[in-house]
Enzyme design. Structure first.
Site, PDB file in Angstrom:
ATOM      1  N   GLY A  88       0.896  -1.185  -0.002  1.00  0.00           N
ATOM      2  CA  GLY A  88      -0.083   0.010  -0.001  1.00  0.00           C
ATOM      3  C   GLY A  88       1.063   1.054  -0.254  1.00  0.00           C
TER       4      GLY A  88
ATOM      5  N   GLN B 167       2.834  10.006   1.064  1.00  0.00           N
ATOM      6  CA  GLN B 167       4.131   9.208   1.276  1.00  0.00           C
ATOM      7  C   GLN B 167       4.947   9.596   0.128  1.00  0.00           C
ATOM      8  OE1 GLN B 167       2.434   5.261   2.143  1.00  0.00           O
ATOM      9  NE2 GLN B 167       4.534   5.243   3.086  1.00  0.00           N
TER      10      GLN B 167
ATOM     11  N   CYS C 156       6.147  -0.288   7.394  1.00  0.00           N
ATOM     12  CA  CYS C 156       5.739   0.916   6.520  1.00  0.00           C
ATOM     13  C   CYS C 156       6.952   1.274   5.656  1.00  0.00           C
ATOM     14  CB  CYS C 156       5.178   2.092   7.466  1.00  0.00           C
ATOM     15  SG  CYS C 156       4.828   3.584   6.522  1.00  0.00           S
ATOM     16  N   LEU C 157       6.380   1.742   4.527  1.00  0.00           N
ATOM     17  CA  LEU C 157       7.799   2.008   3.489  1.00  0.00           C
ATOM     18  C   LEU C 157       8.312   3.555   3.813  1.00  0.00           C
ATOM     19  CD1 LEU C 157       6.062   1.549  -0.009  1.00  0.00           C
ATOM     20  CD2 LEU C 157       7.892   0.142   1.191  1.00  0.00           C
TER      21      LEU C 157
ATOM     22  N   HIS D  72      -4.552   1.216   7.613  1.00  0.00           N
ATOM     23  CA  HIS D  72      -3.066   1.670   7.496  1.00  0.00           C
ATOM     24  C   HIS D  72      -2.801   2.982   6.618  1.00  0.00           C
ATOM     25  CE1 HIS D  72       1.565   1.238   7.774  1.00  0.00           C
ATOM     26  NE2 HIS D  72       1.677   2.191   6.715  1.00  0.00           N
ATOM     27  N   GLU D  73      -3.405   2.924   5.520  1.00  0.00           N
ATOM     28  CA  GLU D  73      -3.427   4.143   4.435  1.00  0.00           C
ATOM     29  C   GLU D  73      -4.188   4.954   4.656  1.00  0.00           C
ATOM     30  OE1 GLU D  73      -0.953   3.905   2.370  1.00  0.00           O
ATOM     31  OE2 GLU D  73      -0.381   1.928   3.146  1.00  0.00           O
TER      32      GLU D  73
ATOM     33  N   HIS E 201      -2.566   7.098   7.117  1.00  0.00           N
ATOM     34  CA  HIS E 201      -1.348   8.145   6.406  1.00  0.00           C
ATOM     35  C   HIS E 201      -2.228   9.153   6.088  1.00  0.00           C
ATOM     36  CE1 HIS E 201       2.426   6.079   6.170  1.00  0.00           C
ATOM     37  NE2 HIS E 201       1.781   5.083   5.743  1.00  0.00           N
TER      38      HIS E 201
END
Ligand code: NI
Length: 165
Positions: A46, A51, A91-92, A133-134, A137
């Site tokens: 994702g 991000q 997480c990226l 999660h997104e 964000h």
């Protein structure tokens, strides 16, 4: 298509609530294609627009490890949540660390697809987790913000040691 630079903690754009998309423009569609490309290249499941430095309520996701069937959701809203569980998450924007985070197993979500059409669907398992999660964000929240203060501090200490490139 292009691979975009992923913003890492503690870049301020990650902490800011993103803006609603009024109308899905051609630029938004190109952004989504680039985000999917970027997500694939980094092996993520994702990726939220902030991000990659764009403060808009858009994220892309790919819950399948076998085939790359990535999709996008714009202005997502979680309407229903059912049954919470704790699972390991990464997480990226926080490379090198993971932690157990409490999320819901099932969510009902609605929003717009890449063509601006209204969509609503129930997600479970990994996809449900990705969506939560997104959406976090897009609200300026990272998974470490879901941990208790001590575990958050320990995670950030680990990130400072191992996550730094
Ligand atoms: Ni993330």
């Amino acid at each position: 298509m292009a691979i975009l630079k992923i913003c890492k903690y503690p870049e301020p754009v990650l902490k800011k609530r993103t803006l609603e998309v009024k109308k899905v423009s051609e630029a938004d569609k190109r952004l989504i294609e680039d985000m999917i490309e970027t997500m694939k290249a980094s092996g993520g499941v994702g990726l939220a627009a902030n991000q990659v430095g764009i403060s808009k309520r858009i994220f892309v996701f790919n819950p399948s490890e076998e085939d790359w069937r990535a999709d996008a959701l714009i202005n997502p809203v979680i309407i229903k949540r059912r049954i919470s569980e704790k699972t390991e998450e990464g997480c990226l924007s926080l490379p090198g660390i993971t932690a157990e985070v409490r999320r819901y197993k099932y969510v009902l979500v609605e929003g717009l697809d890449i063509d601006g059409r209204h969509v609503r669907f129930e997600a479970k398992g990994l996809l449900a987790r990705i969506i939560q999660h997104e959406v976090d964000h897009l609200d300026g929240k990272l998974f470490i913000d879901r941990l208790n203060p001590l575990r958050r501090m320990m995670s950030l200490r680990r990130f400072a040691k191992e996550g730094a490139e």
